[in-house]
Scaffold this motif. Structure first.
Motif, PDB file in Angstrom:
ATOM      1  N   ALA A 186       0.823  -1.213   0.000  1.00  0.00           N
ATOM      2  CA  ALA A 186       0.000   0.000   0.000  1.00  0.00           C
ATOM      3  C   ALA A 186       0.857   1.262   0.000  1.00  0.00           C
ATOM      4  N   ALA A 187       1.957   1.241   0.736  1.00  0.00           N
ATOM      5  CA  ALA A 187       2.880   2.379   0.775  1.00  0.00           C
ATOM      6  C   ALA A 187       4.294   1.827   0.850  1.00  0.00           C
ATOM      7  N   PRO A 188       5.228   2.364   0.063  1.00  0.00           N
ATOM      8  CA  PRO A 188       6.587   1.819   0.069  1.00  0.00           C
ATOM      9  C   PRO A 188       7.294   2.061   1.396  1.00  0.00           C
ATOM     10  N   CYS A 189       8.114   1.123   1.787  1.00  0.00           N
ATOM     11  CA  CYS A 189       8.942   1.275   2.985  1.00  0.00           C
ATOM     12  C   CYS A 189      10.323   1.785   2.581  1.00  0.00           C
ATOM     13  N   THR A 190      10.987   2.436   3.507  1.00  0.00           N
ATOM     14  CA  THR A 190      12.348   2.895   3.253  1.00  0.00           C
ATOM     15  C   THR A 190      13.332   1.761   3.524  1.00  0.00           C
ATOM     16  N   LEU A 191      14.540   1.924   3.020  1.00  0.00           N
ATOM     17  CA  LEU A 191      15.582   0.933   3.270  1.00  0.00           C
ATOM     18  C   LEU A 191      15.843   0.794   4.764  1.00  0.00           C
ATOM     19  N   ASP A 192      15.868   1.915   5.479  1.00  0.00           N
ATOM     20  CA  ASP A 192      16.102   1.870   6.926  1.00  0.00           C
ATOM     21  C   ASP A 192      15.035   1.046   7.639  1.00  0.00           C
ATOM     22  N   GLU A 193      13.797   1.155   7.170  1.00  0.00           N
ATOM     23  CA  GLU A 193      12.706   0.417   7.814  1.00  0.00           C
ATOM     24  C   GLU A 193      12.857  -1.089   7.610  1.00  0.00           C
ATOM     25  N   TYR A 194      13.315  -1.490   6.431  1.00  0.00           N
ATOM     26  CA  TYR A 194      13.571  -2.916   6.217  1.00  0.00           C
ATOM     27  C   TYR A 194      14.710  -3.403   7.114  1.00  0.00           C
ATOM     28  N   LEU A 195      15.772  -2.610   7.189  1.00  0.00           N
ATOM     29  CA  LEU A 195      16.941  -3.023   7.958  1.00  0.00           C
ATOM     30  C   LEU A 195      16.664  -3.072   9.459  1.00  0.00           C
ATOM     31  N   SER A 196      15.824  -2.164   9.932  1.00  0.00           N
ATOM     32  CA  SER A 196      15.521  -2.124  11.366  1.00  0.00           C
ATOM     33  C   SER A 196      14.485  -3.166  11.769  1.00  0.00           C
TER      34      SER A 196
END
Length: 310
Positions: free
Chosen positions: A259-269
């Motif tokens: 629904a909304a893209p996640c940031t790279l930081d959000e995937y890593l955290s």
């Protein structure tokens, strides 16, 4: 300072790219002209438009941007870089310059105590003296790193034979040049690890949709992956609105289906969990974040320098 590894730095870019891209996107739907749209485009609204572009895969507005990098890498790596068709390249010519090799000779002179002289015969004597002195691995690496990219696994293993093989290539090169063979023919004797310098220009679409997803992936060859992560960190510094969503192909793929893209930081955290069952390289969902961390971990002189969020 890890001189045996590649480097990439942003040397120029189109300022205000996020607002220009967002305005270009809105222009496709609005009766207003570009100037009116751009003047009314706040930073917050620009970020919203960019997020929608990433989510929908509407890439053409991203092309209204330019980012220019200076990259120092091996010839083996530069052959991979120039495969990217939607980019522009200018590269140091081996027909006219032996800059890095001469730098190595000067470093060898420092180690052996022989004065530097602009003479191919002198170059060969310095290389012979260096080999005869049988320096330790790290002293030899300090010399070789002036002219060559050395794989991390070679450094970890302290494989002196690998470095000596590179030196033999340089010796063969200068022996050929000293005998009257031209630079352009003598260069055939040089290993692909020899350093080169390129100016690389790309727009945000090539970076976000092709180069970064392909080259930051853990399956990419280690050196071009190193370069790509350095480029990404530079981009995040100057245009975070655009490039906080950038990452390996799994990140791009997941952005297109949620629904909304996640940031790279959000995937890593771990605050964002991939929705795709497997990434394009068939890594299962529960291992994607760790796979990204592994890709980043091998991408620098102390990968903390490249850590997202730093």
């Amino acid at each position: 300072m890890c001189r045996h590894l590649p480097s990439a730095r942003l040397v120029a870019y189109l300022h205000d790219s996020p607002r220009i891209i967002a305005s270009a996107s809105k222009l496709t739907l609005s009766p207003k002209d570009f100037t009116s749209i751009s003047e009314g485009m706040s930073g917050e609204r620009a970020e919203e438009w960019v997020r929608e572009l990433v989510k929908r895969g509407h890439g053409s507005p991203l092309e209204h941007s330019l980012f220019v990098f200076e990259v120092v890498c091996s010839r083996a790596c530069s052959h991979q870089l120039v495969r990217h068709r939607h980019a522009s390249f200018s590269q140091l010519s081996q027909r006219y310059s032996d800059k890095y090799l001469r730098g190595m000779i000067k470093k060898a002179c420092e180690l052996t105590g022989i004065p530097y002289a602009e003479d191919y015969g002198a170059f060969l004597r310095v290389l012979g003296s260096l080999s005869a002195s049988s320096p330790g691995f790290h002293d030899l690496l300090d010399v070789v790193a002036e002219a060559f990219i050395v794989p991390p696994r070679v450094v970890e293993a302290e494989d002196k034979g690998f470095l000596e093989a590179l030196l033999r290539g340089v010796e063969s090169y200068y022996r050929a040049v000293a005998s009257g063979i031209s630079f352009e023919d003598a260069r055939y004797l040089l290993p692909q690890a020899v350093k080169t310098r390129l100016l690389v220009s790309m727009n945000a679409r090539e970076l976000l949709e092709v180069f970064i997803p392909l080259r930051t992936c853990s399956r990419a060859q280690w050196e071009v992956r190193n370069v790509a992560w350095q480029m990404l960190m530079e981009l995040r510094r100057v245009a975070p609105e655009l490039f906080k969503y950038a990452g390996p192909r799994c990140v791009l793929q997941d952005a297109r289906v949620r629904a909304a893209p996640c940031t790279l930081d959000e995937y890593l955290s771990g605050s964002c969990t991939p929705t795709v069952e497997r990434c394009p390289e068939l890594v299962p969902r529960d291992r994607i974040a760790e796979c990204i961390r592994n890709a980043l971990r091998g991408a620098g002189c102390g990968h903390g320098d490249l850590e997202p969020g730093s």
